[in-house]
Design a protein around this motif. Structure first.
Motif, PDB file in Angstrom:
ATOM      1  N   ARG A  51       7.821   5.319  -4.138  1.00  0.00           N
ATOM      2  CA  ARG A  51       7.089   5.479  -5.390  1.00  0.00           C
ATOM      3  C   ARG A  51       8.046   6.094  -6.414  1.00  0.00           C
ATOM      4  NH1 ARG A  51       2.359   8.494  -3.958  1.00  0.00           N
ATOM      5  NH2 ARG A  51       3.572  10.418  -4.198  1.00  0.00           N
ATOM      6  N   LEU A  78       2.895   6.153   2.493  1.00  0.00           N
ATOM      7  CA  LEU A  78       3.530   7.452   2.305  1.00  0.00           C
ATOM      8  C   LEU A  78       2.769   8.543   3.046  1.00  0.00           C
ATOM      9  CD1 LEU A  78       4.528   7.446  -1.492  1.00  0.00           C
ATOM     10  CD2 LEU A  78       6.077   7.468   0.468  1.00  0.00           C
ATOM     11  N   ALA A  79       1.454   8.457   3.033  1.00  0.00           N
ATOM     12  CA  ALA A  79       0.642   9.474   3.717  1.00  0.00           C
ATOM     13  C   ALA A  79       0.908   9.502   5.214  1.00  0.00           C
ATOM     14  CB  ALA A  79      -0.837   9.226   3.439  1.00  0.00           C
ATOM     15  N   GLY A  80       1.259   8.357   5.796  1.00  0.00           N
ATOM     16  CA  GLY A  80       1.488   8.301   7.234  1.00  0.00           C
ATOM     17  C   GLY A  80       2.943   8.310   7.650  1.00  0.00           C
ATOM     18  N   GLU A 121      11.358  13.763  -1.631  1.00  0.00           N
ATOM     19  CA  GLU A 121      11.057  13.791  -3.064  1.00  0.00           C
ATOM     20  C   GLU A 121      12.286  14.289  -3.814  1.00  0.00           C
ATOM     21  OE1 GLU A 121       7.604  16.084  -3.890  1.00  0.00           O
ATOM     22  OE2 GLU A 121       6.251  14.800  -2.730  1.00  0.00           O
ATOM     23  N   ASP A 165       0.638   4.384  -1.391  1.00  0.00           N
ATOM     24  CA  ASP A 165       0.068   5.704  -1.118  1.00  0.00           C
ATOM     25  C   ASP A 165      -0.321   5.850   0.347  1.00  0.00           C
ATOM     26  OD1 ASP A 165       0.395   6.375  -3.778  1.00  0.00           O
ATOM     27  OD2 ASP A 165      -1.618   5.729  -4.336  1.00  0.00           O
ATOM     28  N   GLY A 166      -0.917   4.800   0.912  1.00  0.00           N
ATOM     29  CA  GLY A 166      -1.321   4.865   2.308  1.00  0.00           C
ATOM     30  C   GLY A 166      -0.141   5.000   3.256  1.00  0.00           C
ATOM     31  N   ASP A 185       0.855  -1.189   0.000  1.00  0.00           N
ATOM     32  CA  ASP A 185       0.000   0.000   0.000  1.00  0.00           C
ATOM     33  C   ASP A 185       0.890   1.236   0.000  1.00  0.00           C
ATOM     34  OD1 ASP A 185      -1.945   1.914   0.300  1.00  0.00           O
ATOM     35  OD2 ASP A 185      -2.332   1.465   2.423  1.00  0.00           O
ATOM     36  N   GLY A 230       9.154   7.335   1.695  1.00  0.00           N
ATOM     37  CA  GLY A 230       8.694   7.580   3.052  1.00  0.00           C
ATOM     38  C   GLY A 230       9.550   6.849   4.061  1.00  0.00           C
ATOM     39  N   THR A 251       9.600   9.453  -4.732  1.00  0.00           N
ATOM     40  CA  THR A 251       9.033   9.836  -3.441  1.00  0.00           C
ATOM     41  C   THR A 251       9.236   8.665  -2.492  1.00  0.00           C
ATOM     42  OG1 THR A 251       7.344  11.196  -4.509  1.00  0.00           O
ATOM     43  CG2 THR A 251       6.997  10.618  -2.197  1.00  0.00           C
ATOM     44  N   THR A 264       8.924  12.402   4.369  1.00  0.00           N
ATOM     45  CA  THR A 264       8.794  12.113   2.947  1.00  0.00           C
ATOM     46  C   THR A 264       9.877  12.867   2.185  1.00  0.00           C
ATOM     47  OG1 THR A 264       6.396  11.836   3.142  1.00  0.00           O
ATOM     48  CG2 THR A 264       7.282  12.199   0.936  1.00  0.00           C
TER      49      THR A 264
END
Length: 779
Positions: free
Chosen positions: A294, A157-159, A165, A154-155, A152, A283, A281, A163
């Protein structure tokens, strides 16, 4: 052991394609396009033919087209003509061939061929949106696209706590072997037999392809790779010039035709590599653990999908191995190969991974700086370890090594890491040139078996090699191996393997390689496969031959074969050293005195075996270097360089060290100097060695090379070493410059202008004076 090749090579008696002289030989020069993208309005060979030259166009060759194939759903198949017809797609593409008594006259004849071009808009940058189509079949120029997806992304990375880039661009460069591409083709009309002497890395593949394209029986095509002055992947491709040369030979029966490429042709028309862009990107957790990645990766694959490796060779390798030796569960990478009006891209030592290692290591260094960690600590936090083996990477490749931390520790010790950090600290504020330290950990996938080579979905799987071991009537041994050498010392290594397994003296073993008439199938030299696969086949064949020797000797001595041993070519009864028989006598019975053969034993003493490791073997590696940067000019000087690799069981340590040192030198050249630059019109600006910079011995530092010997799960316990050294220098040197100046390095090579500009930009962005040594600002 002394290398078997060296006697002829160091005394000037090497046998290269350029040395080949045959009666009635004629020479070929190619007419090449001076423009990158154009319709061919007309081609007038009349003046050249009237002057007595033989001129061949694509129509004269029967319209032969090379088509690299893949079963990947997204792959767009495009054709590459032997000689351009209707359209040219890069500057340097051959459009006609001229045959004359010597190369000089052939070049004079080429100048008489008049070609009228109607230029079209060229595209030279793969990530330019809205560019003109290179091939009608691919209006968007994307020849292949694939997404590697796990977890997962995207999930997570969001948490993530942090991060990172980055956008990174790597430089286009190429192998530049000492001997450029070369070939001699001769067609014997009496038995419709074609012989092609070629400086190729893949003679059996070339035979297969040439036979198919020219409509010949494969048994009537012989490919010979004599001594080859370097390959590096550039010679693992079947080029249109190769096909044209052989097709011309068919039309000039009994006349050998020869082409030896000059350096300008090589830079313009041989395969290029490493022209990539990475949008990344990543995390991280607060402790530096890599959580998710990603990536969007675009590879400039040039004007054509090279035969047979396809446009997928770089993007698929980049996506499959981007995560390298680091543990990761959540990963998504979309990779694509995009056609442009530049020379085709193809295999080059390390295929894509010098760029992908640079990308991965840059992310780790960036995260470490933001988290207040050292580059060493963040790598140790994330590397695959022995207890994780076998480790299934997010791309589903299986890593069988795990000794990355051990390699890194040894490399740090070898380079004197603590001492360098102290010196870096001392220089701060003194006005002396700052120094920086860079790191790279990497995994080299070597000896690809049929499972590991399945990804590109080409019509063949590069899994196995064959070897024949023959004990001759005089007791000496001849080996016919499917491996091929471009300087790796394989005549030596294969002889060692056979001598050891068979029980004979090294000096009594002769190795024959590079001739498709002499040996059964071998896929050739690429992916650091020959010691693993070719060596495995040699080992198995020698053991099978040994078994035959022992059976025959046991019958002659009237003992059980299990009671016999062979050492230095003498068969002896264990525990009874006086009961012996020499291998020459055993062999004489096998061939010349069949009346003495025991019941059930046939004449002859030879064995042929194949070997396929199925998955291959990962080789762990780590590199550490210290550099000094001149802030005034941007010049980079390497102070120390250390590399430690896990080669498994080293067959010949001197050859292993030579392979590692040579590949590091090549990697340093790519990191600091080499850059194939096209202008907006698609003209190569760096088309000679005056402009395309290559390192000499003066630019390469003393290298400290160390080893971690962890045997692999194959018959010899070996791991490949041919490419690993190239994987680290981009990341190591970029990281070291970043560490020295406190700047972000986003493009390669690390030319003085790139380094100077990065330092100025960092200072301007911070609104401060130029940075001090070690990355701290003066205020």
């Amino acid at each position: 052991m002394p290398r078997k090749e060296d006697r002829r090579l160091v005394t000037g008696r090497g046998r290269f394609v350029g040395d080949l002289q045959l009666p009635r030989m004629r020479h070929v020069a190619f007419v090449r396009s001076p423009v990158a993208h154009a319709r061919i309005v007309s081609l007038d060979a009349g003046p050249a033919r009237e002057a007595g030259y033989r001129v061949f166009t694509q129509a004269d060759l029967g319209g032969i087209v090379l088509r690299a194939q893949s079963a990947l759903p997204s792959y767009v198949e495009t054709g590459q003509p032997a000689l351009a017809e209707g359209k040219v797609r890069f500057a340097g593409e051959p459009v006609a061939a001229v045959v004359a008594a010597d190369r000089y006259r052939a070049e004079d004849g080429a100048e008489l061929v008049d070609v009228d071009y109607a230029t079209l808009p060229p595209v030279t940058v793969a990530w330019d949106a809205g560019a003109a189509a290179v091939h009608d079949e691919a209006p968007d120029n994307v020849l292949l696209e694939r997404t590697f997806d796990a977890g997962d992304v995207d999930g997570v990375l969001a948490g993530a706590h942090l991060t990172v880039e980055r956008e990174l661009v790597t430089n286009r460069h190429a192998g530049n072997p000492m001997e450029c591409r070369a070939g001699v083709a001769l067609f014997d009309p009496a038995d419709r037999r074609l012989t092609f002497w070629s400086g190729t890395q893949v003679p059996h593949l070339v035979r297969n392809m040439i036979a198919e394209l020219l409509g010949l029986s494969e048994g009537n095509v012989r490919v010979v790779a004599p001594d080859v002055g370097g390959g590096f992947g550039v010679k693992a491709v079947l080029y249109p010039e190769d096909v044209a040369l052989c097709a011309i030979a068919l039309q000039l029966p009994g006349t050998p035709v020869k082409w030896v490429e000059d350096r300008v042709e090589h830079l313009a028309a041989a395969t290029h590599a490493r022209d990539h862009r990475y949008l990344l990107t990543a995390g991280f957790a607060a402790d530096g653990t890599l959580l998710a990645l990603r990536a969007d990766v675009t590879c400039n694959v040039g004007a054509y999908s090279v035969y047979p490796w396809t446009a997928g060779i770089e993007p698929l390798m980049a996506g499959g191995l981007l995560t390298g030796p680091y543990k990761l569960e959540h990963y998504r990478a979309t990779v694509r190969g995009v056609a442009t009006n530049t020379a085709p891209s193809g295999p080059y030592r390390g295929v894509a991974r010098p760029a992908s290692v640079f990308a991965m290591e840059t992310l780790l260094d960036d995260a470490a700086a933001r988290l207040g960690m050292t580059g060493v600590d963040i790598r140790r936090r994330n590397v695959i370890r022995p207890e994780d083996i076998p480790y299934r990477m997010p791309s589903r490749l299986v890593d069988d090594s795990g000794h990355y931390d051990e390699c890194l520790t040894k490399a740090l010790d070898a380079v004197g890491y603590d001492e360098l950090r102290a010196e870096q600290q001392r220089r701060r504020g003194t006005g002396e040139s700052p120094i920086g330290i860079g790191f790279a950990c990497y995994n080299e996938l070597t000896g690809l078996g049929r499972a590991a080579s399945a990804g590109p979905r080409m019509p063949f799987r590069t899994g196995h090699d064959a070897c024949t071991v023959r004990v001759n009537p005089d007791g000496r041994v001849t080996v016919f191996s499917g491996v091929t050498s471009q300087g790796q010392g394989l005549e030596t290594t294969v002889a060692q393997i056979v001598a050891d397994a068979l029980g004979v003296r090294y000096d009594d073993v002769d190795v024959r390689i590079g001739d498709t008439d002499a040996s059964l199938w071998g896929f050739g030299a690429f992916s650091s496969r020959q010691a693993v696969i070719g060596g495995g086949a040699a080992h198995r064949s020698a053991l099978a031959a040994r078994s035959k020797v022992l059976r025959l000797a046991a019958g002659l001595l009237e003992v059980d074969p299990a009671d016999l041993q062979i050492e230095d070519g003498v068969v002896a009864v264990v525990g009874s050293p006086d009961t012996t028989i020499g291998l020459p006598e055993v062999a004489r019975v096998a061939y010349l005195e069949s009346n003495r053969l025991p019941d059930g034993i046939e004449p002859g003493l030879e064995a042929t075996e194949f070997y396929d490791p199925v998955r291959g073997a990962f080789a762990a590696g780590a590199q550490v270097a210290a550099v000094e940067v001149d802030r005034t000019t941007g010049a980079v000087r390497i102070l120390r360089y250390a590399c430690v690799e896990d080669a498994g069981r080293a067959m010949h340590p001197q050859i292993v060290d030579g392979q590692i040192a040579g590949s590091i030198a090549q990697g340093i050249g790519g990191a600091l100097y080499e850059h194939l630059v096209y202008d907006a019109d698609g003209n190569l600006s760096t088309g000679t060695l005056l402009d395309y910079l290559m390192p000499t011995s003066a630019e390469i530092p003393e290298l400290t090379i160390g080893h971690v010997a962890r045997p692999a799960a194959n018959p010899l316990g070996v791991r490949g070493v041919g490419e690993g050294g190239t994987l680290g220098p981009n990341a190591v040197l970029a990281g070291a410059v970043s560490d020295a100046l406190g700047v972000r390095i986003d493009e390669l090579p690390l030319s003085p202008s790139v380094v100077w500009t990065a330092a100025r930009r960092a200072a301007e962005d911070a609104g401060k004076t130029p940075v001090e040594p070690g990355g701290r600002h003066s205020d």
